[in-house]
Design an enzyme around this catalytic site. Structure first.
Site, PDB file in Angstrom:
ATOM      1  CB  ALA A   1      -1.041   0.051   1.017  1.00 40.71           C
ATOM      2  CD  GLU A   2       2.796   3.898   3.738  1.00 40.91           C
ATOM      3  OE1 GLU A   2       2.681   4.891   2.952  1.00 40.91           O
ATOM      4  OE2 GLU A   2       2.168   4.225   4.782  1.00 40.91           O
TER       5      GLU A   2
END
Length: 194
Positions: free
Chosen positions: A96-97
């Protein structure tokens, strides 16, 4: 009054789900049913005992996601063992990051796989935020601190990781920031898929 009870029960349910996810790889799947009795008390069950129960949450089998690199699995495993954070959760946060890009830099200046802000990196003693091992170990250490601070609530710890702890402490809930709500949802989706 029934609405307040429902919110309270839902918050406990979310907290309990987060705690169960941290306990290990045991998978339990079931639809959730509910009904509100004549006194306004909300009842939840995965096995409805009467016709008054209505489907509340339909649980779908987790999808297996074949995304992301296995390149950093050794570092993820090391961090998972050292800090007691599930391997698949760490992998979901990284996806996600940074989508597994060790040279990623956000508009706000967050760096590396776990997107650590420079001030946080400094506080954690990070020498090279773009070094995958150092970045993962520091990011997971910070996430574990947040998880402890927010009493095991995975959604709150994820929100604090994304938006900062002060924004979560204000109301003790995921702040209504679109990016943060989206981040928490994505991580949970990825986590359930690994």
């Amino acid at each position: 009054m029934a609405c307040k009870k429902e919110v309270w029960v839902l918050r406990i349910s979310i907290w309990a789900q987060g705690l169960l996810l941290l306990m290990g790889p045991v998978q339990v799947r079931a639809d959730i049913y509910r009904y509100v009795d004549s006194q306004g008390t909300v009842h939840f069950s995965n096995v409805p005992t009467g016709s008054e129960y209505e489907l509340y949450i339909r649980e779908f089998p987790p999808r297996r996601v074949d995304h992301g690199s296995t390149r950093y699995d050794a570092y993820i495993g090391e961090a998972a063992e050292r800090y007691g954070v599930p391997f698949s959760l760490i992998k979901a946060i990284i996806r996600a990051e940074s989508d597994f890009d060790p040279s990623a830099v956000s508009k706000a200046g967050a760096c590396g796989l776990m997107q650590i802000m420079p001030e946080t990196a400094k506080d954690l003693g990070v020498v090279d935020a773009f070094n995958p091992r150092e970045n993962i170990l520091a990011g997971v250490r910070y996430f574990k601190e947040l998880l402890t601070r927010f009493q095991g609530s995975m959604p709150l710890a994820l929100a604090a990781y994304n938006a900062g702890p002060s924004k979560v402490h204000a109301n003790w809930e995921v702040p209504r920031i679109e990016e943060t709500e989206h981040f928490v949802g994505r991580v949970m989706e990825y986590f359930n898929g690994y």
